[in-house]
Design a protein around this motif. Structure first.
Motif, PDB file in Angstrom:
ATOM      1  N   GLY A 106      24.569   8.552   6.005  1.00 14.18           N
ATOM      2  CA  GLY A 106      23.917   9.505   5.096  1.00 14.18           C
ATOM      3  C   GLY A 106      22.458   9.152   4.897  1.00 14.18           C
ATOM      4  N   ASN A 107      22.132   7.902   5.213  1.00 18.42           N
ATOM      5  CA  ASN A 107      20.746   7.425   5.024  1.00 18.42           C
ATOM      6  C   ASN A 107      19.788   7.948   6.079  1.00 18.42           C
ATOM      7  OD1 ASN A 107      18.811   4.629   5.711  1.00 18.42           O
ATOM      8  ND2 ASN A 107      18.653   5.727   3.765  1.00 18.42           N
ATOM      9  N   LYS A 108      20.330   8.569   7.127  1.00 13.54           N
ATOM     10  CA  LYS A 108      19.408   9.120   8.146  1.00 13.54           C
ATOM     11  C   LYS A 108      18.546  10.220   7.547  1.00 13.54           C
ATOM     12  CE  LYS A 108      20.855  10.366  12.357  1.00 13.54           C
ATOM     13  NZ  LYS A 108      20.109   9.744  13.447  1.00 13.54           N
ATOM     14  N   GLY A 130      19.640   2.068   2.293  1.00 14.63           N
ATOM     15  CA  GLY A 130      18.424   2.556   2.909  1.00 14.63           C
ATOM     16  C   GLY A 130      17.426   1.546   3.387  1.00 14.63           C
ATOM     17  N   ASP A 131      16.393   2.129   3.975  1.00 17.27           N
ATOM     18  CA  ASP A 131      15.413   1.332   4.716  1.00 17.27           C
ATOM     19  C   ASP A 131      14.435   0.611   3.809  1.00 17.27           C
ATOM     20  OD1 ASP A 131      12.585   1.465   6.467  1.00 17.27           O
ATOM     21  OD2 ASP A 131      14.376   0.884   7.549  1.00 17.27           O
ATOM     22  N   LEU A 132      13.916   1.285   2.790  1.00 16.31           N
ATOM     23  CA  LEU A 132      12.935   0.631   1.916  1.00 16.31           C
ATOM     24  C   LEU A 132      13.593  -0.555   1.201  1.00 16.31           C
ATOM     25  CD1 LEU A 132      10.144   0.451   0.613  1.00 16.31           C
ATOM     26  CD2 LEU A 132      10.990   1.967  -1.195  1.00 16.31           C
ATOM     27  N   ASN A 133      14.844  -0.371   0.735  1.00 18.13           N
ATOM     28  CA  ASN A 133      15.538  -1.497   0.097  1.00 18.13           C
ATOM     29  C   ASN A 133      15.731  -2.641   1.084  1.00 18.13           C
ATOM     30  OD1 ASN A 133      15.911  -0.696  -2.631  1.00 18.13           O
ATOM     31  ND2 ASN A 133      17.557   0.697  -2.022  1.00 18.13           N
ATOM     32  N   TYR A 134      16.017  -2.308   2.335  1.00 19.62           N
ATOM     33  CA  TYR A 134      16.166  -3.359   3.356  1.00 19.62           C
ATOM     34  C   TYR A 134      14.831  -4.091   3.554  1.00 19.62           C
ATOM     35  CZ  TYR A 134      17.501  -5.479   7.891  1.00 19.62           C
ATOM     36  OH  TYR A 134      17.777  -6.354   8.917  1.00 19.62           O
ATOM     37  N   ARG A 135      13.767  -3.303   3.642  1.00 21.38           N
ATOM     38  CA  ARG A 135      12.444  -3.921   3.814  1.00 21.38           C
ATOM     39  C   ARG A 135      12.148  -4.854   2.647  1.00 21.38           C
ATOM     40  NH1 ARG A 135       8.401   0.849   4.318  1.00 21.38           N
ATOM     41  NH2 ARG A 135       6.929  -0.873   4.161  1.00 21.38           N
ATOM     42  N   LYS A 136      12.513  -4.441   1.432  1.00 25.23           N
ATOM     43  CA  LYS A 136      12.264  -5.299   0.260  1.00 25.23           C
ATOM     44  C   LYS A 136      13.196  -6.509   0.246  1.00 25.23           C
ATOM     45  CE  LYS A 136      10.129  -2.031  -2.923  1.00 25.23           C
ATOM     46  NZ  LYS A 136      10.121  -1.520  -4.322  1.00 25.23           N
ATOM     47  N   LEU A 148      20.891   3.030  -5.218  1.00 26.24           N
ATOM     48  CA  LEU A 148      20.797   4.298  -4.500  1.00 26.24           C
ATOM     49  C   LEU A 148      19.493   4.419  -3.735  1.00 26.24           C
ATOM     50  CD1 LEU A 148      22.115   6.615  -7.382  1.00 26.24           C
ATOM     51  CD2 LEU A 148      23.421   5.807  -5.387  1.00 26.24           C
ATOM     52  N   ASP A 149      19.489   5.392  -2.815  1.00 24.77           N
ATOM     53  CA  ASP A 149      18.252   5.682  -2.094  1.00 24.77           C
ATOM     54  C   ASP A 149      17.947   7.162  -2.269  1.00 24.77           C
ATOM     55  OD1 ASP A 149      17.092   5.164   1.347  1.00 24.77           O
ATOM     56  OD2 ASP A 149      16.091   5.784  -0.458  1.00 24.77           O
ATOM     57  N   ASN A 150      18.289   7.978  -1.280  1.00 29.04           N
ATOM     58  CA  ASN A 150      17.820   9.357  -1.273  1.00 29.04           C
ATOM     59  C   ASN A 150      18.772  10.359  -1.930  1.00 29.04           C
ATOM     60  OD1 ASN A 150      15.453   8.631   0.216  1.00 29.04           O
ATOM     61  ND2 ASN A 150      16.829   8.319   1.959  1.00 29.04           N
ATOM     62  N   ALA A 151      18.150  11.407  -2.503  1.00 25.56           N
ATOM     63  CA  ALA A 151      18.905  12.523  -3.078  1.00 25.56           C
ATOM     64  C   ALA A 151      19.452  13.376  -1.924  1.00 25.56           C
ATOM     65  CB  ALA A 151      17.977  13.352  -3.980  1.00 25.56           C
ATOM     66  N   SER A 211      17.883   2.117  10.516  1.00 20.82           N
ATOM     67  CA  SER A 211      16.618   1.428  10.755  1.00 20.82           C
ATOM     68  C   SER A 211      15.481   2.422  10.982  1.00 20.82           C
ATOM     69  CB  SER A 211      16.765   0.504  11.981  1.00 20.82           C
ATOM     70  OG  SER A 211      15.661  -0.356  12.030  1.00 20.82           O
ATOM     71  N   LYS A 212      14.516   2.402  10.037  1.00 23.69           N
ATOM     72  CA  LYS A 212      13.382   3.342  10.103  1.00 23.69           C
ATOM     73  C   LYS A 212      12.067   2.616   9.915  1.00 23.69           C
ATOM     74  CE  LYS A 212      15.783   5.713   7.000  1.00 23.69           C
ATOM     75  NZ  LYS A 212      16.116   6.699   5.963  1.00 23.69           N
ATOM     76  N   ALA A 213      12.090   1.303  10.161  1.00 19.88           N
ATOM     77  CA  ALA A 213      10.838   0.526  10.092  1.00 19.88           C
ATOM     78  C   ALA A 213      10.993  -0.632  11.075  1.00 19.88           C
ATOM     79  CB  ALA A 213      10.618  -0.003   8.671  1.00 19.88           C
ATOM     80  N   VAL A 225       0.832  -1.220   0.000  1.00 21.40           N
ATOM     81  CA  VAL A 225       0.000   0.000   0.000  1.00 21.40           C
ATOM     82  C   VAL A 225       0.862   1.263   0.000  1.00 21.40           C
ATOM     83  CG1 VAL A 225      -1.989  -1.153   1.045  1.00 21.40           C
ATOM     84  CG2 VAL A 225      -0.338   0.027   2.527  1.00 21.40           C
ATOM     85  N   GLU A 226       2.043   1.203   0.637  1.00 19.82           N
ATOM     86  CA  GLU A 226       2.885   2.406   0.637  1.00 19.82           C
ATOM     87  C   GLU A 226       3.477   2.643  -0.758  1.00 19.82           C
ATOM     88  OE1 GLU A 226       6.175   2.551   3.446  1.00 19.82           O
ATOM     89  OE2 GLU A 226       5.897   4.715   3.608  1.00 19.82           O
ATOM     90  N   CYS A 227       3.936   1.570  -1.418  1.00 19.78           N
ATOM     91  CA  CYS A 227       4.442   1.730  -2.793  1.00 19.78           C
ATOM     92  C   CYS A 227       3.311   2.196  -3.704  1.00 19.78           C
ATOM     93  CB  CYS A 227       5.021   0.403  -3.291  1.00 19.78           C
ATOM     94  SG  CYS A 227       6.560  -0.072  -2.467  1.00 19.78           S
TER      95      CYS A 227
HETATM   96  O1  F1X Z   1      14.412   3.941   2.109  1.00 19.33           O
HETATM   97  P1  F1X Z   1      14.618   5.099   3.035  1.00 19.33           P
HETATM   98  O2  F1X Z   1      14.609   6.399   2.286  1.00 19.33           O
HETATM   99  O3  F1X Z   1      15.833   4.923   3.925  1.00 19.33           O
HETATM  100  O4  F1X Z   1      13.398   5.137   4.044  1.00 19.33           O
HETATM  101  C1  F1X Z   1      12.116   4.953   3.559  1.00 19.33           C
HETATM  102  C2  F1X Z   1      11.137   5.269   4.682  1.00 19.33           C
HETATM  103  O5  F1X Z   1      11.363   6.543   5.142  1.00 19.33           O
HETATM  104  O6  F1X Z   1       9.828   5.170   4.199  1.00 19.33           O
HETATM  105  C3  F1X Z   1       9.106   4.208   4.934  1.00 19.33           C
HETATM  106  C4  F1X Z   1       8.208   4.867   5.969  1.00 19.33           C
HETATM  107  O7  F1X Z   1       7.295   5.689   5.303  1.00 19.33           O
HETATM  108  C5  F1X Z   1      10.135   3.391   5.644  1.00 19.33           C
HETATM  109  O8  F1X Z   1      10.565   2.355   4.833  1.00 19.33           O
HETATM  110  C6  F1X Z   1      11.265   4.306   5.814  1.00 19.33           C
HETATM  111  O9  F1X Z   1      10.995   4.940   7.014  1.00 19.33           O
END
Ligand code: F1X
Ligand code: MN
Length: 439
Positions: A193-195, A362-368, A248-251, A399-401, A118-120
């Motif tokens: 840098g991912n913070k 980054g976090d989304l790539n880790y989640r995936k 890559l993740d964030n700009a 870690s952001k999830a 749902v977030e994607c």
């Molecule tokens: O991949 P990133 O940029 O490090 O983080 C992505 C993110 O901010 O979005 C989602 C929460 O909305 C979580 O996966 C994570 O907190």
């Protein structure tokens, strides 16, 4: 070890679990991100009217209208609906919706279905509003926020790139630089840098103020899993690679930290080519698009900082001479976790199989990578990859999830005593490595 089948896998993270980070994200943070888009769009009204006339104004109104409709759907837990634009990935998205509906015997909903999906889907729905525009089909609703983060991180960027220039000179004059120690440094700078990511901050400003280099020693205890030694032994064993990838993740500052790592991988002789992977369209607020990449290099070249303009030119040349390649692939902006890449993007999977090492930021790539599932924290990283073994992998993730794997017995409890939000506040990180390869 046989790969766990679907029914053996832990449940997907979901907002159906009240109190989960998915629940707070969908209830509180995503509506804020959507509201912020409406503000941004209205702020562009005068400029757009001037550049694109009435059609442009109509487009802005339609994007704002679509985004507020989407916000209402999220807040009232409506059913997920098919996409209506004609972008090349629509069929895959709508087939996925059909498959999920059939599998669950009901249409997916925001507070019912897997968080990853749902977030994607939300970010792809934002793009639907843009793709359906008449004249603003290339609008990046997050551009202003990404560029502001870059501008507000100048001091940290200059310090980091000045350091990179000194390191580069040490290799030129060959005064026996410590390759292992420097690699650890540039990996940790890219890690922290991912913070800075605008999705976690729900689009609130999130620039890198202080120079990370001075903080690395202080931050080291916050790296909960540190597989650097395994990465180093792979590099030592292999000598020089032909190809290393960075997903890559964030700009903003994070992109600069990734490009400094990429530059280090070349000047140290660790690899001859770095493949950089961005997103095909704006994604999770701050993820890097081709436009962000180009804009960032142009800003470096135009800077009056010697190190920034030096590397801006060096990096433009690398894209010319082929020692760097920047590409996008639709798979990175689809709802699939990485165990599904073989099925849905076999070309990309085959390409990654030719890499000596793939860094994923980054976090989304880790989640995936871990399938966004509720694994025990002591599950091994390799097991949580559940089938994604194209090449040696290294996740650099703050870690952001609320999902983390590879911890030692009792480690989660220990950390929780110090910081109950350790999984979600970005203050803790992992450097997780897997050497397992597909047969
Ligand atoms: O991949 P990133 O940029 O490090 O983080 C992505 C993110 O901010 O979005 C989602 C929460 O909305 C979580 O996966 C994570 O907190
Ligand atoms: Mn991101």
């Amino acid at each position: 070890m046989t790969e766990p089948r679907e029914q053996q896998l832990p449940p997907s993270l979901s907002a159906k679990f009240q109190g989960s980070f998915a629940y707070f994200t969908i209830r509180d943070r995503l509506p804020v991100i959507l509201a912020r888009i409406a503000d941004t769009v209205y702020r562009k009204k005068v400029v757009i009217l001037d550049q694109y006339g009435e059609d442009g104004s109509e487009d802005l109104k339609s994007v704002a209208g679509c985004v507020s409709k989407l916000r209402n759907e999220v807040q009232t837990n409506k059913e997920i609906i098919p996409l209506t634009d004609s972008h090349r990935d629509v069929e895959v998205w709508n087939k996925y919706l059909k498959d999920v509906t059939e599998k669950e015997n009901q249409a997916p909903k925001w507070f019912l279905s897997p968080w990853l999906y749902v977030e994607c889907y939300m970010y792809r729905r934002i793009q639907e509003a843009v793709f359906n525009c008449k004249v603003l089909k290339d609008l990046d609703v997050f551009e202003e926020q990404k560029q502001k983060t870059f501008m507000d991180s100048q001091r940290a960027i200059i310090t980091l790139m000045t350091y990179l220039q000194e390191v580069s000179q040490r290799f030129t004059t060959n005064d026996s630089p410590n390759v292992q120690m420097l690699l650890q440094e540039f990996m940790q700078v890219a890690l922290w840098g991912n913070k800075c990511d605008l999705s976690i901050s729900a689009s609130q400003e999130n620039a890198q103020e202080q120079c990370l280099l001075e903080q690395l020693h202080h931050l080291e205890p916050n790296i909960l899993v540190n597989d650097f030694d395994q990465v180093w032994s792979l590099l030592k064993e292999k000598g020089q690679f032909k190809r290393i990838d960075i997903v890559l993740d964030n700009a903003g500052f994070e992109l600069i930290s990734d490009l400094c790592l990429a530059e280090y991988l070349i000047i140290s002789g660790i690899t001859t080519t770095v493949y950089l992977h961005g997103k095909a369209f704006p994604w999770f607020v701050s993820d890097v698009t081709p436009q962000d990449f180009k804009w960032t290099l142009n800003m470096l070249c135009a800077s009056n900082s010697i190190s920034m303009s030096h590397f801006g030119n060096v990096w433009k040349n690398r894209l010319e001479d082929g020692s760097w390649k920047f590409s996008t692939h639709d798979f990175w902006t689809m709802p699939f976790d990485f165990s599904e890449m073989k099925t849905y993007a076999s070309d990309l999977y085959q390409e990654l199989k030719t890499s000596g090492l793939v860094f994923l930021k980054g976090d989304l790539n880790y989640r995936k990578l871990v399938g966004d599932r509720n694994w025990n924290t002591t599950t091994s990283f390799v097991e949580s990859l559940h089938g994604f073994y194209p090449s040696p992998l290294c996740s650099l993730r703050t870690s952001k999830a609320d999902v983390i794997v590879g911890l030692k017995d009792g480690q989660a409890g220990e950390i929780e005593k110090m910081d109950k939000d350790y999984m979600i506040n970005g203050n803790w990180a992992v450097i997780s490595y897997s050497s397992k390869l597909d047969v």
